[in-house]
Design a protein around this motif. Structure first.
Motif, short mmCIF file in Angstrom:
data_model
loop_
_atom_site.label_atom_id
_atom_site.label_comp_id
_atom_site.label_asym_id
_atom_site.label_seq_id
_atom_site.Cartn_x
_atom_site.Cartn_y
_atom_site.Cartn_z
N GLN A 180 0.83 -1.21 0.00
CA GLN A 180 0.00 0.00 0.00
C GLN A 180 0.87 1.26 0.00
O GLN A 180 0.59 2.22 -0.71
N HIS A 181 1.92 1.23 0.80
CA HIS A 181 2.84 2.37 0.90
C HIS A 181 3.48 2.66 -0.47
O HIS A 181 3.50 3.80 -0.93
N GLU A 182 3.99 1.60 -1.10
CA GLU A 182 4.66 1.78 -2.39
C GLU A 182 3.66 2.16 -3.49
O GLU A 182 3.97 2.97 -4.37
N MET A 183 2.45 1.58 -3.44
CA MET A 183 1.44 1.93 -4.45
C MET A 183 1.02 3.39 -4.31
O MET A 183 0.71 4.03 -5.31
N ASP A 184 1.03 3.91 -3.08
CA ASP A 184 0.75 5.34 -2.90
C ASP A 184 1.73 6.17 -3.73
O ASP A 184 1.35 7.17 -4.34
N HIS A 185 3.00 5.76 -3.72
CA HIS A 185 4.02 6.50 -4.50
C HIS A 185 3.63 6.60 -5.97
O HIS A 185 3.92 7.59 -6.62
N LEU A 186 2.99 5.56 -6.49
CA LEU A 186 2.61 5.55 -7.91
C LEU A 186 1.52 6.59 -8.19
O LEU A 186 1.30 6.97 -9.33
N ASN A 187 0.85 7.03 -7.13
CA ASN A 187 -0.20 8.05 -7.26
C ASN A 187 0.25 9.41 -6.73
O ASN A 187 -0.57 10.29 -6.51
N GLY A 188 1.54 9.54 -6.47
CA GLY A 188 2.06 10.82 -5.98
C GLY A 188 1.73 11.09 -4.52
O GLY A 188 1.74 12.22 -4.07
N VAL A 189 1.44 10.02 -3.76
CA VAL A 189 1.10 10.16 -2.34
C VAL A 189 2.24 9.59 -1.50
O VAL A 189 2.78 8.53 -1.80
N LEU A 190 2.61 10.31 -0.44
CA LEU A 190 3.65 9.84 0.47
C LEU A 190 3.00 9.48 1.80
O LEU A 190 1.94 10.01 2.14
#
Length: 188
Positions: free
Chosen positions: A149-159
């Motif tokens: 979930q953490h890494e997938m957030d990165h794919l959406n520009g979310v930290l």
């Protein structure tokens, strides 16, 4: 856990092949593009991302963190276990999440030394392509679910700091480590 055909030694390199980008850098805020074809060039990027992740003591790394605008994630929740292959997720999508929400501390290679509690679903089911372009599905819990979930957030520009509810603690931790609270973009 599906085995990976990508093998790199799990060791720290003095000069990892890729450079990390940090909180405040615009590249971390751009939504990543889907990967059209899985080829040797992409597999080389995967190798370099793994080498960079191991060199920085990470357990997950998303392509946007190394300024590559692609939907690509590498994860290894057991970096000290040579027998455990890393997980490579290309164009991942979350199919299902559990109702159970857990709170646990998270950190990020793009925000070094900052560790704060974040709420996330305990279990996720994710569909993705592996490093050979084969469609896969994985149901994950605990640390692996959180990492995905953490890494997938990165794919959406979310930290992860965008998901922290305690803004006072967040502001303190960020300032202590030389980051600006202004770089945080809270998600609803």
């Amino acid at each position: 856990m599906p085995s990976s055909c990508i093998s790199v030694e799990k060791k720290k390199l003095k000069n990892p092949p890729l450079s990390l980008h940090y909180l405040g850098d615009r590249v971390l805020r751009q939504p990543a593009k889907r990967i059209a074809k899985v080829d040797d060039e992409l597999r080389q990027l995967i190798r370099e991302m793994l080498q960079t992740m191991y060199s920085k003591d990470g357990i997950g790394l998303a392509a946007p963190q190394v300024a590559v605008n692609k939907q690509l994630i590498v994860i290894d929740c057991e970096p000290d276990n040579a027998a455990n292959p890393p997980l490579v997720l290309i164009n991942p999508t979350i199919k299902q999440v559990s109702r159970d929400i857990v709170v646990a501390q998270e950190g990020c290679l793009s925000i070094p030394n900052v560790y704060i509690d974040v709420k996330r679903p305990e279990v996720v089911e994710v569909a993705y392509k592996d490093e050979n372009g084969r469609p896969r599905t994985l149901k994950a819990g605990d640390l692996l679910a959180r990492c995905i979930q953490h890494e997938m957030d990165h794919l959406n520009g979310v930290l992860f700091v965008d998901r922290v509810e305690n803004s006072l603690t967040l502001n303190e931790e960020l300032s202590k480590n030389g980051f600006s609270y202004q770089a945080v973009k809270p998600v609803a």
